[in-house]
Design a protein around this motif. Structure first.
Motif, PDB file in Angstrom:
ATOM      1  N   ALA A 110       5.929  10.665  25.144  1.00 30.11           N
ATOM      2  CA  ALA A 110       7.011  10.525  24.167  1.00 30.11           C
ATOM      3  C   ALA A 110       7.208  11.765  23.290  1.00 30.11           C
ATOM      4  CB  ALA A 110       6.728   9.313  23.273  1.00 30.11           C
ATOM      5  N   THR A 111       6.336  12.737  23.418  1.00 30.23           N
ATOM      6  CA  THR A 111       6.405  13.924  22.568  1.00 30.23           C
ATOM      7  C   THR A 111       7.330  14.970  23.190  1.00 30.23           C
ATOM      8  OG1 THR A 111       4.168  13.548  21.743  1.00 30.23           O
ATOM      9  CG2 THR A 111       5.044  15.777  21.508  1.00 30.23           C
ATOM     10  N   PRO A 112       8.281  15.470  22.414  1.00 30.78           N
ATOM     11  CA  PRO A 112       9.154  16.525  22.941  1.00 30.78           C
ATOM     12  C   PRO A 112       8.346  17.778  23.323  1.00 30.78           C
ATOM     13  CG  PRO A 112      10.032  15.639  20.881  1.00 30.78           C
ATOM     14  CD  PRO A 112       8.650  15.077  21.057  1.00 30.78           C
ATOM     15  N   HIS A 113       8.814  18.437  24.362  1.00 31.79           N
ATOM     16  CA  HIS A 113       8.139  19.647  24.839  1.00 31.79           C
ATOM     17  C   HIS A 113       7.960  20.654  23.703  1.00 31.79           C
ATOM     18  CE1 HIS A 113       6.816  22.698  27.633  1.00 31.79           C
ATOM     19  NE2 HIS A 113       7.682  23.532  27.085  1.00 31.79           N
ATOM     20  N   GLY A 114       6.768  21.203  23.620  1.00 34.56           N
ATOM     21  CA  GLY A 114       6.483  22.216  22.622  1.00 34.56           C
ATOM     22  C   GLY A 114       6.025  21.681  21.281  1.00 34.56           C
ATOM     23  N   LYS A 115       6.084  20.380  21.104  1.00 34.41           N
ATOM     24  CA  LYS A 115       5.647  19.768  19.845  1.00 34.41           C
ATOM     25  C   LYS A 115       4.213  19.278  19.996  1.00 34.41           C
ATOM     26  CE  LYS A 115       9.615  20.081  17.768  1.00 34.41           C
ATOM     27  NZ  LYS A 115       9.814  20.950  16.642  1.00 34.41           N
ATOM     28  N   PRO A 116       3.457  19.208  18.892  1.00 38.24           N
ATOM     29  CA  PRO A 116       2.088  18.696  18.969  1.00 38.24           C
ATOM     30  C   PRO A 116       2.066  17.212  19.343  1.00 38.24           C
ATOM     31  CG  PRO A 116       2.503  19.760  16.842  1.00 38.24           C
ATOM     32  CD  PRO A 116       3.810  19.657  17.563  1.00 38.24           C
ATOM     33  N   ILE A 117       1.106  16.867  20.168  1.00 38.61           N
ATOM     34  CA  ILE A 117       0.940  15.463  20.547  1.00 38.61           C
ATOM     35  C   ILE A 117       0.076  14.788  19.493  1.00 38.61           C
ATOM     36  CG2 ILE A 117       0.025  13.873  22.281  1.00 38.61           C
ATOM     37  CD1 ILE A 117       0.478  16.177  24.325  1.00 38.61           C
ATOM     38  N   VAL A 118       0.623  13.754  18.887  1.00 40.84           N
ATOM     39  CA  VAL A 118      -0.111  12.975  17.888  1.00 40.84           C
ATOM     40  C   VAL A 118       0.026  11.503  18.252  1.00 40.84           C
ATOM     41  CG1 VAL A 118       0.105  14.673  16.016  1.00 40.84           C
ATOM     42  CG2 VAL A 118       1.886  12.963  16.343  1.00 40.84           C
ATOM     43  N   LEU A 119      -0.984  10.718  17.909  1.00 41.51           N
ATOM     44  CA  LEU A 119      -0.973   9.295  18.257  1.00 41.51           C
ATOM     45  C   LEU A 119       0.232   8.566  17.688  1.00 41.51           C
ATOM     46  CD1 LEU A 119      -4.692   8.136  18.117  1.00 41.51           C
ATOM     47  CD2 LEU A 119      -3.182   8.235  20.099  1.00 41.51           C
ATOM     48  N   GLU A 120       0.744   9.037  16.568  1.00 42.71           N
ATOM     49  CA  GLU A 120       1.898   8.385  15.964  1.00 42.71           C
ATOM     50  C   GLU A 120       3.113   8.417  16.889  1.00 42.71           C
ATOM     51  OE1 GLU A 120      -0.158  10.539  14.381  1.00 42.71           O
ATOM     52  OE2 GLU A 120      -1.069   9.059  13.064  1.00 42.71           O
ATOM     53  N   ASN A 121       3.108   9.280  17.898  1.00 38.94           N
ATOM     54  CA  ASN A 121       4.221   9.347  18.855  1.00 38.94           C
ATOM     55  C   ASN A 121       4.140   8.255  19.916  1.00 38.94           C
ATOM     56  OD1 ASN A 121       5.102  11.573  17.490  1.00 38.94           O
ATOM     57  ND2 ASN A 121       4.476  13.047  19.032  1.00 38.94           N
ATOM     58  N   ASP A 122       3.044   7.513  19.956  1.00 35.75           N
ATOM     59  CA  ASP A 122       2.913   6.416  20.915  1.00 35.75           C
ATOM     60  C   ASP A 122       3.895   5.324  20.511  1.00 35.75           C
ATOM     61  OD1 ASP A 122       2.269   4.215  22.477  1.00 35.75           O
ATOM     62  OD2 ASP A 122       0.187   4.113  21.809  1.00 35.75           O
ATOM     63  N   PRO A 123       4.884   5.048  21.355  1.00 33.51           N
ATOM     64  CA  PRO A 123       5.877   4.033  20.979  1.00 33.51           C
ATOM     65  C   PRO A 123       5.297   2.624  20.820  1.00 33.51           C
ATOM     66  CG  PRO A 123       6.302   4.906  23.197  1.00 33.51           C
ATOM     67  CD  PRO A 123       5.158   5.666  22.631  1.00 33.51           C
ATOM     68  N   GLU A 124       4.118   2.371  21.374  1.00 33.85           N
ATOM     69  CA  GLU A 124       3.506   1.053  21.237  1.00 33.85           C
ATOM     70  C   GLU A 124       2.536   0.975  20.071  1.00 33.85           C
ATOM     71  OE1 GLU A 124       1.945  -0.596  24.860  1.00 33.85           O
ATOM     72  OE2 GLU A 124       3.545   0.317  26.035  1.00 33.85           O
ATOM     73  N   ARG A 125       2.289   2.066  19.401  1.00 31.94           N
ATOM     74  CA  ARG A 125       1.341   2.083  18.295  1.00 31.94           C
ATOM     75  C   ARG A 125       1.901   1.278  17.114  1.00 31.94           C
ATOM     76  NH1 ARG A 125      -3.281   4.855  16.984  1.00 31.94           N
ATOM     77  NH2 ARG A 125      -3.535   5.417  14.812  1.00 31.94           N
TER      78      ARG A 125
END
Length: 127
Positions: A110-125
């Motif tokens: 779910a994270t746009p290319h080039g952006k940091p991956i963070v758990l908050e980006n999990d759509p099910e979180r």
């Protein structure tokens, strides 16, 4: 040779990526995994002896199953040993590890290319 001696020998014979200044890491996650184990040891979550036994056992199992002998999978074994040790200590479970890994995978997707991956980006979180 006793089981602990065999595990220690296997761990000692496994090439650890290093240069004259110490361990080197091919990927940032390897350094993070290394630092996590050091931090957990320093906090008393497990002892150096417990860590050595866990890592040695993981390496022995991988070698017995035909795993790499050139050290290229060293940090994968490191992560497996950490997971198993934390489960053994009752700090997590296989299901807990699997759920967190799935959450990270969804966050990465779910994270746009080039952006940091963070758990908050999990759509099910948070559901």
């Amino acid at each position: 040779m006793s089981q602990p001696d065999l595990i220690a020998a296997l761990a000692a014979d496994t090439p650890i990526p290093r240069d004259t200044e110490g361990p080197v890491f091919a990927e940032p996650w390897q350094a993070q995994a290394f630092a996590l184990v050091v931090a957990l040891q320093n906090k008393g979550v497990f002892t150096a002896e417990e860590w050595a036994q866990a890592l040695g056992a993981e390496i022995a199992e991988a070698v017995a199953e035909g795993g790499c002998r050139d050290g290229s999978d060293y940090y994968e074994r490191w992560c497996e040993a950490l997971e198993h040790l934390l489960i053994e200590k009752g700090l997590t479970s296989h299901a807990g590890v699997d759920a967190l890994a799935a959450s990270w995978a969804r966050a990465a997707e779910a994270t746009p290319h080039g952006k940091p991956i963070v758990l908050e980006n999990d759509p099910e979180r948070g559901r």
